[in-house]
Design a protein around this motif. Structure first.
Motif, PDB file in Angstrom:
ATOM      1  N   ILE A 121       0.795  -1.242  -0.014  1.00  9.31           N
ATOM      2  CA  ILE A 121       0.227   0.030  -0.045  1.00  9.31           C
ATOM      3  C   ILE A 121       0.913   1.236   0.159  1.00  9.31           C
ATOM      4  CG2 ILE A 121      -1.609   1.270   1.173  1.00  9.31           C
ATOM      5  CD1 ILE A 121      -2.589  -1.149   2.732  1.00  9.31           C
ATOM      6  N   GLU A 122       0.827   2.155  -0.884  1.00  7.89           N
ATOM      7  CA  GLU A 122       1.491   3.453  -0.884  1.00  7.89           C
ATOM      8  C   GLU A 122       0.498   4.606  -0.926  1.00  7.89           C
ATOM      9  OE1 GLU A 122       3.576   3.158  -4.867  1.00  7.89           O
ATOM     10  OE2 GLU A 122       1.875   4.410  -5.692  1.00  7.89           O
ATOM     11  N   GLY A 123       0.948   5.530  -0.239  1.00  7.44           N
ATOM     12  CA  GLY A 123       0.094   6.850  -0.148  1.00  7.44           C
ATOM     13  C   GLY A 123       0.706   7.886   0.457  1.00  7.44           C
ATOM     14  N   SER A 124      -0.147   8.854   0.828  1.00 11.64           N
ATOM     15  CA  SER A 124       0.543  10.034   1.644  1.00 11.64           C
ATOM     16  C   SER A 124      -0.520  10.819   2.497  1.00 11.64           C
ATOM     17  CB  SER A 124       0.993  11.219   0.782  1.00 11.64           C
ATOM     18  OG  SER A 124       0.043  11.613  -0.022  1.00 11.64           O
ATOM     19  N   SER A 172       8.806   8.673   4.289  1.00 13.41           N
ATOM     20  CA  SER A 172       9.594   9.755   3.657  1.00 13.41           C
ATOM     21  C   SER A 172       8.889  11.089   3.752  1.00 13.41           C
ATOM     22  CB  SER A 172      10.061   9.317   2.365  1.00 13.41           C
ATOM     23  OG  SER A 172      10.603  10.517   1.499  1.00 13.41           O
ATOM     24  N   TYR A 173       9.546  12.282   3.870  1.00 10.99           N
ATOM     25  CA  TYR A 173       8.941  13.551   3.633  1.00 10.99           C
ATOM     26  C   TYR A 173       9.108  14.215   2.389  1.00 10.99           C
ATOM     27  CZ  TYR A 173       8.364  12.957   8.860  1.00 10.99           C
ATOM     28  OH  TYR A 173       8.253  12.362   9.905  1.00 10.99           O
ATOM     29  N   VAL A 174       9.778  13.415   1.392  1.00 13.44           N
ATOM     30  CA  VAL A 174       9.925  13.919  -0.017  1.00 13.44           C
ATOM     31  C   VAL A 174       8.935  13.279  -1.115  1.00 13.44           C
ATOM     32  CG1 VAL A 174      11.749  14.160  -1.645  1.00 13.44           C
ATOM     33  CG2 VAL A 174      12.486  14.449   0.699  1.00 13.44           C
ATOM     34  N   SER A 175       9.119  11.861  -1.034  1.00 12.37           N
ATOM     35  CA  SER A 175       8.250  11.381  -1.802  1.00 12.37           C
ATOM     36  C   SER A 175       7.608   9.903  -1.677  1.00 12.37           C
ATOM     37  CB  SER A 175       8.925  11.373  -3.383  1.00 12.37           C
ATOM     38  OG  SER A 175       9.929  10.669  -3.300  1.00 12.37           O
ATOM     39  N   ILE A 176       6.814   9.262  -2.405  1.00 11.24           N
ATOM     40  CA  ILE A 176       6.534   7.897  -2.261  1.00 11.24           C
ATOM     41  C   ILE A 176       7.624   7.037  -2.776  1.00 11.24           C
ATOM     42  CG2 ILE A 176       5.296   6.028  -3.082  1.00 11.24           C
ATOM     43  CD1 ILE A 176       2.745   7.937  -3.019  1.00 11.24           C
ATOM     44  N   GLU A 177       8.451   7.427  -3.713  1.00 11.31           N
ATOM     45  CA  GLU A 177       9.411   6.633  -4.260  1.00 11.31           C
ATOM     46  C   GLU A 177      10.407   6.629  -3.253  1.00 11.31           C
ATOM     47  OE1 GLU A 177       6.947   8.156  -7.362  1.00 11.31           O
ATOM     48  OE2 GLU A 177       8.117   9.445  -5.919  1.00 11.31           O
ATOM     49  N   ASN A 178      10.988   7.791  -2.854  1.00 15.00           N
ATOM     50  CA  ASN A 178      11.930   7.771  -1.322  1.00 15.00           C
ATOM     51  C   ASN A 178      11.449   7.054  -0.360  1.00 15.00           C
ATOM     52  OD1 ASN A 178      13.395   9.478  -3.126  1.00 15.00           O
ATOM     53  ND2 ASN A 178      13.599  11.014  -1.255  1.00 15.00           N
ATOM     54  N   ALA A 179      10.194   6.899  -0.369  1.00 13.45           N
ATOM     55  CA  ALA A 179       9.818   6.095   1.040  1.00 13.45           C
ATOM     56  C   ALA A 179       9.943   4.586   0.587  1.00 13.45           C
ATOM     57  CB  ALA A 179       8.147   6.256   1.338  1.00 13.45           C
ATOM     58  N   ARG A 180       9.659   4.153  -0.485  1.00 15.38           N
ATOM     59  CA  ARG A 180       9.950   2.880  -0.860  1.00 15.38           C
ATOM     60  C   ARG A 180      11.547   2.723  -0.977  1.00 15.38           C
ATOM     61  NH1 ARG A 180       6.785   2.571  -4.563  1.00 15.38           N
ATOM     62  NH2 ARG A 180       5.510   0.943  -3.929  1.00 15.38           N
ATOM     63  N   LEU A 181      12.427   3.522  -1.471  1.00 15.70           N
ATOM     64  CA  LEU A 181      13.756   3.295  -1.448  1.00 15.70           C
ATOM     65  C   LEU A 181      14.430   3.046   0.089  1.00 15.70           C
ATOM     66  CD1 LEU A 181      16.453   3.486  -2.925  1.00 15.70           C
ATOM     67  CD2 LEU A 181      16.611   6.023  -2.477  1.00 15.70           C
ATOM     68  N   ASN A 182      13.849   3.800   0.909  1.00 14.33           N
ATOM     69  CA  ASN A 182      13.953   3.656   2.447  1.00 14.33           C
ATOM     70  C   ASN A 182      13.590   2.314   2.778  1.00 14.33           C
ATOM     71  OD1 ASN A 182      15.090   6.460   2.567  1.00 14.33           O
ATOM     72  ND2 ASN A 182      12.945   7.202   3.359  1.00 14.33           N
TER      73      ASN A 182
END
Length: 361
Positions: free
Chosen positions: A65-68, A134-144
């Motif tokens: 699940i991804e989101g913000s 992440s506080y930058v992007s979903i892509e960065n959250a996945r990278l983390n």
């Protein structure tokens, strides 16, 4: 340290948690034969605050699940809230439904709402969950998430967390004292390392005080520094036992000033909270420099220290600077008729000015 658990007695569910720097790792153990549901409230808040603009997308093939969500906490609301991005990964497939504040729909794979909840249903008794933020992007959250947890098991991540905490807690070894006194000491040492917060993602990106994506190079960017409290106690401790982290905090403070217009008094997230009074960053920077931590932009730090000390800040900055500074500069103290807390402000400004003078010398 590095582990938390809670047994839900009425539901007979064991909840276990560990973490990395940027990810949370959960395990839920349900009783056999029970419904195995997890409700995920995207727009959740703590206390009398709010969160809105919740967005989710369910990637069922990836069990993700991804989101913000934009959250407005006690301090974040002072800067128009803060956007949090996340990717949640499960170790098994799940069925799902979404409540958007008005209607519940099963099988709906995406939604936007200011009141957003997901109901997830699982087959296995043990459910493992990994959450990257992440506080930058979903892509960065996945990278983390990929970088810090990857294929590692709950036990492996927990072991890493314990070892990292052990490396911090063994920085000080004590002799004597009772068992209870040792518990108090190491509990306090543990908490002294919980904040400030690592704010950059694993690729070095973070949101700066100019609300733009910035890039670190050879340092960790820290925020959430309650400097008015910690300049007296925690930062002097860091100067003794955590000099690398302290140096990175100095670099972070100078970057905040360069991006936002002044050194912060109490930075939270990517903005000024302006909580409390004085200019405690002056003391933190000066003391660190006098104790040998000098690998930061010293001249730029000095420029912004003088800027706050020698007059009011421009009206277009979010930082409040030193309240009543005009009266202080004219009389050498803060007159009561220029504002409240005159005695406290005079003491704070005198302390800061003395620190700047030592730094200048």
């Amino acid at each position: 340290p590095g582990y938390y658990e809670n047994y839900l007695k009425d539901e007979n569910i064991l909840c276990q948690f560990t973490a990395t720097e940027r990810c949370g790792v959960h395990r839920y153990i349900f009783p056999k034969g029970s419904d195995k549901n997890i409700i995920l409230k995207i727009t959740n808040t703590i206390g009398d605050f709010k969160a809105n603009d919740g967005q989710v997308k369910i990637l069922s093939k990836n069990k993700e699940i991804e989101g913000s969500v934009r959250t407005y906490g006690s301090f974040a609301r002072r800067n128009d809230g803060i956007q949090v991005y996340f990717v949640t990964r499960f170790d098994q497939p799940f069925s799902f439904g979404i409540w958007d504040g008005q209607v519940f729909r099963e099988g709906l794979d995406r939604a936007k709402s200011d009141s957003l909840k997901l109901n997830l249903n699982f087959k296995n008794e043990t459910v493992n969950v990994k959450v990257g933020i992440s506080y930058v992007s979903i892509e960065n959250a996945r990278l983390n998430l990929d970088s810090e947890t990857g294929p590692s098991t709950f036990e492996e991540i927990l072991c890493t967390a314990k070892n990292k905490w052990e490396s911090k807690l063994t920085l000080i070894e004590i002799e004597g004292g009772t068992h209870d006194e040792k518990i108090v000491f190491y509990s306090a040492l543990y908490r002294s390392f919980q904040m400030p917060t690592t704010f950059n993602d694993v690729n070095g990106q973070y949101i700066g005080f100019d609300n733009k994506v910035q890039q670190t190079s050879n340092y960790i960017y820290y925020t959430d520094m309650s400097l008015w409290d910690t300049f007296r106690t925690v930062h002097p401790l860091y100067n003794l036992i955590a000099q690398k982290e302290q140096r990175d905090m100095l670099v972070s403070l100078v970057n905040m000033a360069e991006q936002g217009g002044s050194l912060p008094r109490w930075p939270m997230g990517h903005g000024y909270s302006n909580s409390m009074l004085g200019s405690p960053a002056d003391m933190v920077i000066a003391e660190s420099y006098l104790k040998g931590i000098r690998d930061f932009d010293v001249e730029l730090a000095y420029k912004y220290m003088k800027k706050t000390a020698l007059g009011p800040l421009p009206k277009n900055t979010r930082a409040s600077g030193r309240r009543g500074i005009s009266g202080y500069l004219e009389y050498g103290y803060c007159p009561t008729e220029f504002g409240d807390r005159a005695v406290s402000q005079t003491l704070e400004y005198a302390w800061a000015d003395h620190s700047i003078s030592l730094f200048a010398k």
